[in-house]
Scaffold this motif. Structure first.
Motif, PDB file in Angstrom:
ATOM      1  N   GLU A  39       6.407  20.775  46.242  1.00  8.44           N
ATOM      2  CA  GLU A  39       5.279  20.378  45.410  1.00  8.44           C
ATOM      3  C   GLU A  39       5.569  19.171  44.517  1.00  8.44           C
ATOM      4  O   GLU A  39       5.272  19.157  43.318  1.00  8.44           O
TER       5      GLU A  39
ATOM      6  N   ARG B 163       0.832  15.055  45.801  1.00  8.58           N
ATOM      7  CA  ARG B 163      -0.527  15.335  45.332  1.00  8.58           C
ATOM      8  C   ARG B 163      -1.298  14.032  45.096  1.00  8.58           C
ATOM      9  O   ARG B 163      -2.532  14.002  45.186  1.00  8.58           O
TER      10      ARG B 163
ATOM     11  N   ASP C  59      -1.239  22.982  53.668  1.00 10.44           N
ATOM     12  CA  ASP C  59      -0.785  22.922  52.274  1.00 10.44           C
ATOM     13  C   ASP C  59      -0.110  24.237  51.904  1.00 10.44           C
ATOM     14  O   ASP C  59      -0.719  25.124  51.303  1.00 10.44           O
TER      15      ASP C  59
ATOM     16  N   ASN D 271      -1.418  23.300  46.346  1.00 13.39           N
ATOM     17  CA  ASN D 271      -1.729  22.516  45.148  1.00 13.39           C
ATOM     18  C   ASN D 271      -2.271  21.117  45.459  1.00 13.39           C
ATOM     19  O   ASN D 271      -2.377  20.289  44.560  1.00 13.39           O
ATOM     20  N   LEU D 272      -2.606  20.852  46.728  1.00 10.46           N
ATOM     21  CA  LEU D 272      -3.317  19.625  47.040  1.00 10.46           C
ATOM     22  C   LEU D 272      -4.801  19.811  46.697  1.00 10.46           C
ATOM     23  O   LEU D 272      -5.290  20.940  46.579  1.00 10.46           O
TER      24      LEU D 272
END
Length: 437
Positions: free
Chosen positions: A391, A396, A414, A418-419
């Motif tokens: 992450e 991102r 993903d 957290n995208l």
């Protein structure tokens, strides 16, 4: 007060720099000549945000230096911190304590004055007493050498912060004098409000093992719920948010993903289980064996999802893996879920290309047969599937519209959840995440 820190891996580097920042004169002991030179130049032999500037500051000031000679610290230091590594024993789930005992065997014959030896290494319960017996047997000062245990709770990528501003301090001691000495060492964070728990030696040893086992259980629990979400159409991120408002549970670490990894949690959990077995506590083994199995299953689940998104075909497919470190903010690839998944996908016959902002060199050593790219965009070129497995903020911030133009098939998995899913879908990508509809 003068402090010696023996062992300058992740724990020892942070401890050495932190003790110097607290205002003490510090000597670190490192027997590897290459690492020793780096340290005396004020450079850490590993990546950790904020560590290099802190080392440089105190090496330049003269408050901190490093040596390979135990005779320089034996009767010089008032407190000796043992920060040796305790990896998993080859061919076993037990902890390998050879580095800890090697430190003791090197130091003990040189101790001619009363002193305090403090273990910070993560060890199975009962180790501190074995260390004490070894010290008393070999040291000229005999029983005047006192042993305490002060477990660390450093999070990789937050090691400097956690050293200088610990969320709690645990002092496993056998005398008021030892407690007073440790309170003097950690006076700065204590004055800032860090709570102190004073206990006996076995309790201090169990605190670290218990904390890691509970954290592993929490991570595996939310990943088990992610499987339920996949089966029902629920969203595990919203589920975690709702659960996290319960103050008996809390939101911290309640994040579904590829599971835990790194050089501490997996091997510490297994060592905890092994010690429970030696003590005959079968219930602990049963519980934590399931925790470890769930964690390993998460990696297989990501591989299965990749296979599904590739139309059931591996051969001739290009798969991009974004991430090699076990988590963002570190170059540590030990037991990395990202590299494990990359290796499994490659074994199935796909072409795998990896990119990580910090861990490329370490990744190449561990998985030399994988392909490596110099940027995330290069890694994605002609990909049939992109796997987001570590992450890093850089991932991102990738522009999914621009990235769409370089891939062959716009599929992103993903695994870290957290995208920005709507943005990727709007850019024409098929977005999938375990535990999300």
């Amino acid at each position: 007060m003068r402090i010696a820190v023996i062992g300058t891996g992740y724990l020892g580097c942070n401890t050495s720099a932190g003790m110097a920042e607290f205002g003490f004169d510090v000597i670190g002991v490192e027997i590897d000549e290459h690492r020793l030179k780096l340290l005396n130049d004020g450079k850490a032999p590993l990546y950790e945000p904020g560590l290099d500037p802190l080392l440089k500051k105190h090496v330049d000031s003269g408050r901190l230096r490093f040596t390979s000679d135990y005779t320089e610290i034996a009767d010089w230091a008032d407190v000796h911190f043992i920060c040796a590594g305790t990896p998993q024993l080859e061919g076993s789930e037990a902890a390998d304590l050879s580095q800890v005992y090697s430190v003791v065997d090197m130091l003990a014959p040189l101790l001619t004055e009363p002193t305090l030896v403090v273990g910070r290494s993560t060890v199975p319960v009962g180790t501190s007493k074995a260390v004490e017996e070894r010290l008393h047997r070999q040291a000229p000062a005999g029983s005047a050498v006192e042993v305490a245990w002060q477990p660390e709770f450093l999070r990789e990528a937050h090691g400097v912060e956690d050293t200088l501003h610990p969320d709690r301090l645990v002092f496993g001691v056998q005398s008021e004098a030892a407690e007073a000495r440790l309170r003097e060492v950690f006076a700065t964070p204590i004055e800032e409000g860090s709570p102190v728990v004073v206990c006996n030696l076995p309790t201090a040893e169990l605190v670290k093992g218990g904390a890691n086992a509970f954290l592993a259980t929490k991570i595996s629990f939310i990943n088990a719920l992610a499987e339920m979400a996949d089966a029902t159409g629920a969203d595990v991120t919203q589920l975690a948010e709702a659960l996290g408002y319960d103050n008996r549970i809390g939101r911290g670490a309640l994040n579904a993903g590829p599971g835990y990894g790194g050089g501490c949690l997996p091997k510490d959990l297994r060592a905890f289980m092994h010690r429970a077995g030696e003590l005959g506590v079968e219930e602990v083994i049963t519980l934590l064996r399931e925790v470890d199995d769930i964690n390993q299953h998460r990696r297989a689940r990501i591989v299965d999802l990749t296979h599904e998104m590739l139309g059931g075909q591996w051969i001739g497919k290009n798969v991009t893996v974004l991430g090699a470190a076990f988590k963002a903010g570190t170059d540590d690839v030990r037991d990395s879920p990202a590299l494990d998944v990359a290796g499994r996908v490659q074994l199935h016959g796909a072409n795998v290309t990896v990119f990580d902002p910090e861990a490329m060199e370490n990744a190449r050593k561990v998985r030399p047969t994988l392909r490596y790219a110099s940027t995330a965009v290069e890694a994605c070129r002609e990909a049939h599937a992109v796997l987001h497995l570590t992450e890093w903020p850089e991932f991102r911030q990738l522009d999914p519209a621009a990235l769409r133009d370089v891939v062959t098939n716009p599929v992103v998995i993903d695994a870290r959840l957290n995208l920005d899913a709507p943005a990727w879908r709007a850019a024409g990508w098929t977005y999938r995440a375990p535990g999300r509809p």
